[in-house]
Scaffold this active site. Structure first.
Site, PDB file in Angstrom:
ATOM      1  CD  GLU A 318      -2.625  -1.304   2.572  1.00 56.58           C
ATOM      2  OE1 GLU A 318      -2.344  -0.509   3.494  1.00 56.58           O
ATOM      3  OE2 GLU A 318      -3.455  -2.222   2.705  1.00 56.58           O
ATOM      4  N   PRO A 319       1.565   1.547  -1.081  1.00 52.94           N
ATOM      5  CG  PRO A 319       2.459   1.682  -3.237  1.00 52.94           C
ATOM      6  CD  PRO A 319       1.704   0.767  -2.319  1.00 52.94           C
ATOM      7  NE  ARG A 321       5.555   8.976   3.962  1.00 49.94           N
ATOM      8  CZ  ARG A 321       5.294   9.724   5.030  1.00 49.94           C
ATOM      9  NH1 ARG A 321       5.683  10.976   5.068  1.00 49.94           N
ATOM     10  NH2 ARG A 321       4.671   9.204   6.073  1.00 49.94           N
ATOM     11  NE  ARG A 367       4.172  14.377   6.977  1.00 53.15           N
ATOM     12  CZ  ARG A 367       5.482  14.249   6.958  1.00 53.15           C
ATOM     13  NH1 ARG A 367       6.249  15.202   6.412  1.00 53.15           N
ATOM     14  NH2 ARG A 367       6.060  13.185   7.474  1.00 53.15           N
ATOM     15  CE1 TYR A 371       2.486  12.808  12.803  1.00 57.29           C
ATOM     16  CE2 TYR A 371       2.758  13.367  10.480  1.00 57.29           C
ATOM     17  CZ  TYR A 371       2.007  12.814  11.506  1.00 57.29           C
ATOM     18  OH  TYR A 371       0.793  12.273  11.228  1.00 57.29           O
ATOM     19  CB  CYS A 398      -1.715  33.826  15.609  1.00 55.94           C
ATOM     20  SG  CYS A 398      -1.371  34.890  17.019  1.00 55.94           S
ATOM     21  CD  GLU A 399      -0.423  28.194  17.661  1.00 59.85           C
ATOM     22  OE1 GLU A 399       0.559  27.876  18.373  1.00 59.85           O
ATOM     23  OE2 GLU A 399      -1.602  28.189  18.072  1.00 59.85           O
TER      24      GLU A 399
END
Length: 470
Positions: A318-319, A321, A367, A371, A398-399
């Protein structure tokens, strides 16, 4: 290791960046394995993808914009089909799914894996043959399972005893016999971030192998004889470069297959090894080719089947990415450039870092914040003779953790109005995009033979307001 709550901002303090990041000899140079295969610099230094200047893409569609090289995506589908000619290749739709991509992967001979009712709806709306669809998910609702049965999906990967109950009752009601696989938690930890490692015991997916739940589920399905048990499924994580995890996983799941044979006299005909094959986001990544993966996985399965005296089952992978990730880059416009003092003590001797703010951010690529993922970037609208500087590409939200590219060498003369491109954004960026700060999500544009077509339009403020019924 968990990322700091403010994101990657608080790691690698200093002005040299991580150890693997090297000062480029030519800041204009592209690293081919990071970019769609049809990407180059034009005569004046601007990026050209599939014959189309990115400045023209920006002028027509605005920024930020996800740019998909259609021929690149199709060629990666063909690479997997060629490498796995006797196996079933399922495109993992969670990486990125829209009707145009469904049609592309179907035309290239791939199957499709979905993991929600919404993804199934997209697949069916695009005309995907239901028998070529697999349905994942750890908490499928009765409505989702009903739709899958009524559509005639090719297989359902069951994930819990409650799901077996639901699916068995629905199958009896409808007089159908759906094909199922059992997701097995094999106790293998892939070398990846804890949030995307999926086969260790302490997480939500699958039936435990060590605890006996997987064996009990298989025997129950065989004994009740309502669902057609096709095989076992194992997925050990994402962004994996080392196949040793697959070796351990295959050994354990095939051992279970042998136990089922010995208990009921049945050899299950299929085995799904999952996906999670890594791609190159930065120069530190060196992914395997589909042919290398196929050779190693086939050798692993053959050896384990021989050891257990099992007939080699039909393999599926199941590729997701690995197909769509490298085929896309995100194009942004620079808004501000700041030189910021870095160093724990605030000492000017520690140096400065350039903060390059663009018109997107964590709403179109979560991401890095989620991550601590690493990305690359390049100045896309022109070439330059300026030297390089260590930069951090950040968004407009605003982070403080709104970071797209934590460390990258960009030209020292990057300035507002320039275009910056971030490669490797095809997987999980648009799929996980949000409307944080009420920012509309960007469009997806497919390019081929010098032509661009819109396949997912940009959201508008009217779209946001249409959902606000108060």
């Amino acid at each position: 290791m968990r990322a700091h709550e403010a994101g990657a901002l608080h790691g690698d303090i200093g002005n040299r960046g991580p150890a693997w990041l090297r000062t480029p000899g030519d800041v204009n140079a592209l690293v081919p394995r990071l970019w769609p295969r049809n990407t180059r610099r034009g005569d004046d230094g601007a990026l050209v993808v599939a014959g189309l200047d990115v400045r023209d893409v920006a002028a027509r569609f605005g920024t930020p914009v996800y740019v998909l090289d259609e021929d690149d995506l199709r060629s990666r589908c063909r690479d997997f089909r060629a490498a796995f000619p006797d196996e079933d290749v399922y495109y993992a739709g969670k990486a990125f799914l829209c009707r145009a991509v469904v049609r592309m992967i179907a035309e290239e001979g791939l199957f499709l894996d979905v993991c929600s009712g919404g993804e199934l709806a997209v697949a069916l709306a695009a005309g995907m043959e239901p028998a070529r669809i697999g349905f994942h998910g750890n908490n499928k609702s009765v409505a989702e399972l009903t739709r899958a049965l009524d559509a005639g999906v090719g297989r359902i990967i069951v994930d819990s005893s409650a799901e077996i109950d639901r699916l068995t009752a629905l199958a009896r009601e409808r007089g159908v016999r759906p094909r199922v696989m059992i997701r097995v938690t094999v106790g293998v930890e892939a070398h990846t971030h804890e949030f995307i490692a999926t086969a260790h015991e302490d997480q939500k997916f699958g039936f435990s192998l060590a605890g006996g739940a997987a064996s009990a589920a298989a025997l129950r399905i065989l004994d009740e004889d309502v669902l057609e048990l096709r095989g076992l499924h194992s997925h050990i994580g994402s962004q994996i470069f080392d196949t040793s995890g697959f070796e351990v996983s295959a050994r354990r799941v095939l051992s279970l297959q042998a136990q089922i044979r010995d208990a009921r006299g049945v050899e299950l005909p299929e085995l799904d090894l999952g996906g999670g094959f890594g791609i190159a986001y930065t120069t530190q990544d060196d992914p395997s080719t589909p042919h290398e993966l196929a050779k190693r996985l086939r050798r692993i399965v053959d050896a384990e089947c021989a050891a257990e005296r099992l007939t080699v089952p039909r393999i599926s992978i199941e590729p997701g990415r690995a197909i769509v990730g490298p085929a896309v880059f995100t194009l942004y416009e620079v808004g501000t450039v700041k030189s910021v003092l870095v160093g724990a003590g605030g000492d000017a001797a520690d140096g400065h870092r350039a903060y390059v703010s663009v018109d997107g951010g964590m709403s179109d690529n979560i991401r890095t914040a989620l991550y601590d993922a690493a990305y690359s970037a390049t100045l896309a609208s022109r070439a330059t003779s300026a030297g390089s500087m260590l930069a951090r590409v950040v968004g407009k939200h605003c982070e403080s953790g709104d970071i797209l590219v934590k460390d990258e060498f960009l030209p020292a003369d990057v300035q507002p109005g320039d275009l910056v491109a971030v490669p490797g954004t095809g997987a999980y960026c648009r799929s996980m995009a949000s409307n944080y700060n009420h920012v509309p999500r960007p469009p997806v544009v497919a390019v081929r033979d010098g032509q661009a077509r819109l396949i997912v339009r940009r959201e508008t403020e009217e779209d946001l307001l249409a959902l606000d019924v108060g």
